[in-house]
Design a protein around this motif. Structure first.
Motif, PDB file in Angstrom:
ATOM      1  N   TYR A 123       0.900  -1.322   0.065  1.00  0.00           N
ATOM      2  CA  TYR A 123       0.049   0.139   0.053  1.00  0.00           C
ATOM      3  C   TYR A 123       0.873   1.208   0.079  1.00  0.00           C
ATOM      4  CZ  TYR A 123      -3.937  -2.986   1.015  1.00  0.00           C
ATOM      5  OH  TYR A 123      -4.906  -4.073   1.107  1.00  0.00           O
ATOM      6  N   TYR A 164      -9.998   5.452   1.418  1.00  0.00           N
ATOM      7  CA  TYR A 164      -9.207   5.184   0.125  1.00  0.00           C
ATOM      8  C   TYR A 164      -7.832   4.535   0.259  1.00  0.00           C
ATOM      9  CZ  TYR A 164      -5.821   7.328  -3.156  1.00  0.00           C
ATOM     10  OH  TYR A 164      -4.920   7.333  -4.216  1.00  0.00           O
ATOM     11  N   ARG A 166      -4.157   3.336  -2.237  1.00  0.00           N
ATOM     12  CA  ARG A 166      -3.868   3.255  -3.372  1.00  0.00           C
ATOM     13  C   ARG A 166      -2.708   2.276  -3.482  1.00  0.00           C
ATOM     14  NH1 ARG A 166      -2.571   8.034  -4.215  1.00  0.00           N
ATOM     15  NH2 ARG A 166      -0.292   8.328  -3.822  1.00  0.00           N
ATOM     16  N   GLU A 172      -6.156   1.975  -7.226  1.00  0.00           N
ATOM     17  CA  GLU A 172      -6.529   2.754  -6.158  1.00  0.00           C
ATOM     18  C   GLU A 172      -8.160   2.474  -5.923  1.00  0.00           C
ATOM     19  OE1 GLU A 172      -5.832   6.835  -6.771  1.00  0.00           O
ATOM     20  OE2 GLU A 172      -6.728   7.027  -8.834  1.00  0.00           O
ATOM     21  N   LYS A 173      -8.524   2.786  -4.902  1.00  0.00           N
ATOM     22  CA  LYS A 173     -10.251   2.566  -4.360  1.00  0.00           C
ATOM     23  C   LYS A 173     -10.476   3.906  -3.417  1.00  0.00           C
ATOM     24  CE  LYS A 173     -13.585  -0.112  -5.172  1.00  0.00           C
ATOM     25  NZ  LYS A 173     -14.112  -0.446  -6.514  1.00  0.00           N
ATOM     26  N   THR A 174     -11.635   3.974  -3.864  1.00  0.00           N
ATOM     27  CA  THR A 174     -12.313   5.144  -2.999  1.00  0.00           C
ATOM     28  C   THR A 174     -13.666   4.618  -2.502  1.00  0.00           C
ATOM     29  OG1 THR A 174     -11.044   7.047  -3.876  1.00  0.00           O
ATOM     30  CG2 THR A 174     -12.981   7.724  -2.634  1.00  0.00           C
TER      31      THR A 174
END
Length: 275
Positions: A123, A164, A166, A172-174
């Protein structure tokens, strides 16, 4: 004759009772001081074991609810935290030992999830925050495009939570949950109000982070174990015995420590796929 036999049995039982004790009768302090238990925690934590066990006793002495829980369930919860190398000081927010229906349960805090994620080395960034009234500009649930104005807060009222991450590979994810969605999830899945009553925002951030990581994150063995153990009720006595390699029904504090079975994962490998 029957009377003599009865007296002999009573004397034999009394002598045996002086030599050994049940896990329940020993209490938490007795279990912590038992060489078998010390040996298990030393195997996991090495030289840090005495400090960890001291923090466990301090936690126990300061929590009246925990003092009513079965001692062995407290030990098992503490052993999970030790295996994940997370402190159990409730003020730090990494992990908690929570009383529930006469037993103790291990719970990960949102800081614990972040710590386990960072240890994977996968991460590049990870965070979860409260979103206050006036800060949310727009949120598209389909494309997951989120626009926040962090300088636009109109009050301290929290309306939602944003998570969040990355990865170093660029993924990446939100995610964004409204406070109502968190409340619904809490009412449906939470068995205890212990953490929610003391720090609602911390529990809400943990809920969002856990859901995000379990669905889209890269999970190490430690993270998988943490997610699995988080909030689970303690298993049956036979299963626990197999897990830690000691007899829960009879523990002799004076006996020499035995080498426990190596059943708990060390948590160094990484699962290289995104769920």
């Amino acid at each position: 004759m029957a009377t003599n036999n009865s007296l002999k049995n009573q004397l034999a039982n009394k002598q045996e009772g002086n030599q050994v004790g049940t896990a329940q009768s020993l209490g938490l302090k007795g279990l912590v001081n038992a060489p078998t238990m010390k040996g298990k925690f030393e195997e996991v934590l090495d030289k840090r074991a005495p400090q960890f066990l001291a923090s466990l006793l301090n936690l126990y002495n300061s929590e009246s609810g925990l003092q009513k829980a079965e001692p062995m369930s407290i030990i098992m919860s503490a052993l999970v935290a030790a295996t994940l190398d997370l402190p159990i000081d409730k003020n730090l927010g990494y992990a908690w030992i929570v009383p529930y229906s006469g037993k103790a349960q291990f719970q990960l805090g949102y800081k614990g999830y972040i710590q386990l994620a960072l240890r994977t080395g996968q991460y590049k960034a990870i965070n979860v925050i409260e979103v206050r009234e006036g800060e949310l500009v727009s949120w598209n649930r389909l494309t997951e495009e989120l626009e926040l104005n962090l300088d636009g807060a109109e009050s301290d009222k929290v309306i939602g939570y944003c998570g969040y991450f990355r990865l170093i590979n660029g993924f990446e994810k939100t995610v964004y949950w409204t406070k109502a969605e968190v409340e619904f999830h809490k009412n449906k899945f939470s068995k205890s109000n212990f953490g929610w009553g003391k720090d609602w925002d911390a529990m809400a951030k943990k809920t969002v982070l856990r859901n995000m990581l379990s669905k889209w994150g890269i999970l190490s063995i430690d993270m998988q174990k943490g997610i699995t153990e988080d909030g689970n009720e303690q298993k049956g006595r036979i299963d626990i015995t197999e897990d830690i390699g000691v007899n829960l029904d009879i523990i002799d504090p004076a006996e020499e420590p035995k080498k426990p079975s190596d059943t708990l994962p060390e948590g160094t490998a990484v699962q290289g796929s995104i769920v």
